[in-house]
Design a protein around this motif. Structure first.
Motif, mmCIF file in Angstrom:
data_model
loop_
_atom_site.group_PDB
_atom_site.id
_atom_site.type_symbol
_atom_site.label_atom_id
_atom_site.label_comp_id
_atom_site.label_asym_id
_atom_site.label_seq_id
_atom_site.Cartn_x
_atom_site.Cartn_y
_atom_site.Cartn_z
ATOM 1 N N LYS A 250 13.846 -6.899 -0.275
ATOM 2 C CA LYS A 250 12.505 -7.577 -0.389
ATOM 3 C C LYS A 250 11.592 -6.693 -1.124
ATOM 4 N N HIS A 251 11.667 -5.342 -1.004
ATOM 5 C CA HIS A 251 10.605 -4.597 -1.834
ATOM 6 C C HIS A 251 11.441 -3.617 -2.394
ATOM 7 N N PRO A 252 12.436 -3.876 -3.441
ATOM 8 C CA PRO A 252 13.363 -2.990 -4.209
ATOM 9 C C PRO A 252 12.796 -1.889 -5.217
ATOM 10 N N GLY A 253 11.523 -1.853 -5.243
ATOM 11 C CA GLY A 253 11.206 -0.704 -6.059
ATOM 12 C C GLY A 253 10.391 0.420 -5.118
ATOM 13 N N ILE A 254 10.519 0.348 -3.863
ATOM 14 C CA ILE A 254 9.838 1.188 -2.908
ATOM 15 C C ILE A 254 10.920 2.104 -2.349
ATOM 16 N N PRO A 255 11.256 3.304 -2.719
ATOM 17 C CA PRO A 255 12.071 4.386 -1.951
ATOM 18 C C PRO A 255 12.322 4.293 -0.545
ATOM 19 N N ARG B 258 22.260 3.817 2.714
ATOM 20 C CA ARG B 258 21.841 3.770 1.131
ATOM 21 C C ARG B 258 20.439 4.320 0.910
ATOM 22 N N ALA B 259 19.945 5.220 1.684
ATOM 23 C CA ALA B 259 18.719 5.713 1.598
ATOM 24 C C ALA B 259 18.576 6.361 0.085
ATOM 25 N N ASP B 260 17.492 6.550 -0.393
ATOM 26 C CA ASP B 260 17.100 7.034 -1.783
ATOM 27 C C ASP B 260 16.905 8.551 -1.648
ATOM 28 N N ALA B 261 16.605 9.120 -0.470
ATOM 29 C CA ALA B 261 16.365 10.553 -0.137
ATOM 30 C C ALA B 261 16.648 10.914 1.169
ATOM 31 N N VAL B 262 16.915 12.122 1.587
ATOM 32 C CA VAL B 262 17.138 12.547 3.071
ATOM 33 C C VAL B 262 16.464 13.869 3.237
ATOM 34 N N THR B 263 15.865 14.077 4.370
ATOM 35 C CA THR B 263 15.356 15.196 4.759
ATOM 36 C C THR B 263 16.369 16.363 5.217
ATOM 37 N N VAL B 264 16.428 17.677 4.787
ATOM 38 C CA VAL B 264 17.558 18.457 5.227
ATOM 39 C C VAL B 264 16.734 19.968 5.556
ATOM 40 N N ASN B 265 17.445 20.417 6.561
ATOM 41 C CA ASN B 265 17.312 21.665 7.148
ATOM 42 C C ASN B 265 17.881 22.956 6.462
ATOM 43 N N PRO B 266 17.065 23.952 5.872
ATOM 44 C CA PRO B 266 17.923 24.688 4.878
ATOM 45 C C PRO B 266 18.108 26.081 5.523
ATOM 46 N N TYR B 267 18.268 26.242 6.953
ATOM 47 C CA TYR B 267 18.633 27.342 7.564
ATOM 48 C C TYR B 267 19.900 27.952 7.225
ATOM 49 N N MET B 268 20.978 27.257 7.143
ATOM 50 C CA MET B 268 22.224 27.587 6.743
ATOM 51 C C MET B 268 22.425 27.894 5.023
ATOM 52 N N TYR C 281 0.819 -1.251 -0.144
ATOM 53 C CA TYR C 281 -0.037 -0.064 -0.212
ATOM 54 C C TYR C 281 0.857 1.287 -0.109
ATOM 55 N N ALA C 282 2.240 1.232 -0.141
ATOM 56 C CA ALA C 282 3.221 2.200 0.143
ATOM 57 C C ALA C 282 3.780 2.765 -1.299
ATOM 58 N N CYS C 283 4.084 4.008 -1.401
ATOM 59 C CA CYS C 283 4.971 4.291 -2.537
ATOM 60 C C CYS C 283 6.298 4.826 -1.860
ATOM 61 N N ALA C 284 6.562 4.617 -0.449
ATOM 62 C CA ALA C 284 7.765 4.935 0.071
ATOM 63 C C ALA C 284 7.697 4.652 1.473
ATOM 64 N N ALA D 279 19.932 -2.713 9.061
ATOM 65 C CA ALA D 279 19.223 -3.843 8.624
ATOM 66 C C ALA D 279 17.990 -3.619 8.128
ATOM 67 N N ILE D 280 17.257 -2.912 8.404
ATOM 68 C CA ILE D 280 15.720 -2.569 7.717
ATOM 69 C C ILE D 280 15.804 -1.676 6.531
ATOM 70 N N CYS D 281 16.769 -1.001 6.274
ATOM 71 C CA CYS D 281 16.964 -0.572 4.957
ATOM 72 C C CYS D 281 17.432 -1.331 3.994
ATOM 73 N N ARG D 282 18.325 -2.239 4.360
ATOM 74 C CA ARG D 282 18.736 -3.525 3.831
ATOM 75 C C ARG D 282 17.718 -4.454 3.082
ATOM 76 N N HIS D 283 16.754 -4.649 4.129
ATOM 77 C CA HIS D 283 15.474 -5.342 4.049
ATOM 78 C C HIS D 283 14.644 -5.026 2.777
ATOM 79 N N ILE D 284 14.347 -3.715 2.999
ATOM 80 C CA ILE D 284 13.468 -3.109 2.183
ATOM 81 C C ILE D 284 14.091 -3.223 0.957
ATOM 82 N N ARG D 285 15.403 -2.683 0.578
ATOM 83 C CA ARG D 285 16.099 -2.918 -0.778
ATOM 84 C C ARG D 285 16.174 -4.052 -1.260
#
Length: 280
Positions: A84-89, A115-125, A54-57, A76-82
């Motif tokens: 077992k569910h390689p199409g999900i970012p 090995r994340a596909d994306a990351v959240t970043v704070n732009p204050y600087m 049910y998820a896109c990410a 290990a969780i990120c590795r499991h996602i890659r």
């Protein structure tokens, strides 16, 4: 494959705009897992498998792992996602906000260690806090823009030359910084909370289609799914990663795996129902 390629494929394959947040709180884990050294890993792995259809990410929040010294379990969780569910970012919710060599190390942490596909970043600087992440051309950065918490207005609503700061961030990220970095389509996205649908609509109008927006705040925080979809959907009928964490992870029911799956399915269905009625 670029991040947007992978995300487009995930949106299409899942028929969903739902992102499942992984925020494992030890005090709320099922009784059968409490006290186990691998409790975080087992819980998140089961949640991932139960909700993947049910998820896109998936969006692991790094603080929940780091506070428990469970970074290896996050790996290990990120590795499991890659595997077992390689199409999900995987969107690593880290909200980093430093510059120079330090930011480069945070980028390595997100993109090499986990090995994340994306990351959240704070732009204050400013641009310097975003640029090191863009060296990974197949990954993406979601820049905090209009956050879901009420206190975000303390700064994000300040006016600069007649424009609220959150819209200045949206324009800088998707126009000025994108051009400066020669960023790829979808390599720079934004974080805008579902609790502020009017601001989400203004952000979408500012950045147009093709910019992915990560939307926390539905579920436990009370953001409206229909208003979120109406405000943030782009002209392609996608463009959103609508996150729900606690409402899925800790959904009530005797079988916690089945309860999480049902909550994810119901959220996906509510999003899709709103998509049908959203203006093109």
């Amino acid at each position: 494959m670029t991040f947007l390629d992978k995300l487009d494929a995930a949106w299409a394959a899942s028929g969903s705009l739902l992102t499942v947040g992984l925020d494992p709180d030890l005090s709320r884990l099922p009784a059968e897992l409490r006290g186990r050294p691998d409790a975080v890993l087992e819980f998140c792995r089961e949640i991932v498998d139960a909700t993947a259809a049910y998820a896109c990410a998936f969006k692991p929040q790094i603080a929940y792992f780091a506070a428990e010294g469970a970074e290896e379990q996050l790996e290990a969780i990120c590795r499991h996602i890659r595997e077992k569910h390689p199409g999900i970012p995987i969107v690593l919710d880290a909200k980093r906000g430093d510059i120079g060599p330090t930011a480069a190390q945070y980028a390595r942490e997100a993109f090499e260690r986990y090995r994340a596909d994306a990351v959240t970043v704070n732009p204050y600087m400013g641009y310097d806090s975003v640029a090191p992440y863009l060296d990974w051309r197949d990954r993406a950065v979601f820049v905090l823009c209009r956050t879901s918490n009420p206190g975000g207005s303390d700064l994000q609503f300040l006016t600069l030359e007649g424009e609220p700061l959150y819209l200045r961030v949206a324009r800088l990220t998707t126009q000025v910084w994108r051009e400066r970095a020669d960023a790829l389509d979808g390599q720079l996205g934004l974080v805008v909370g579902a609790t502020f649908p009017d601001e989400l609509a203004k952000v979408r109008a500012t950045v147009g289609a093709g910019v992915p927006i990560l939307v926390p705040g539905v579920g436990a925080q009370g953001g409206s799914v229909p208003l979120t979809v109406q405000a943030g959907l782009d002209t392609r009928g996608t463009g959103l990663l609508i996150n729900s964490s606690r409402a899925i992870l800790y959904a009530p029911g005797e079988d916690w795996r089945a309860a999480a799956a049902a909550a994810a399915r119901d959220t996906r269905d509510a999003i899709n129902a709103a998509r049908i009625g959203a203006p093109a």
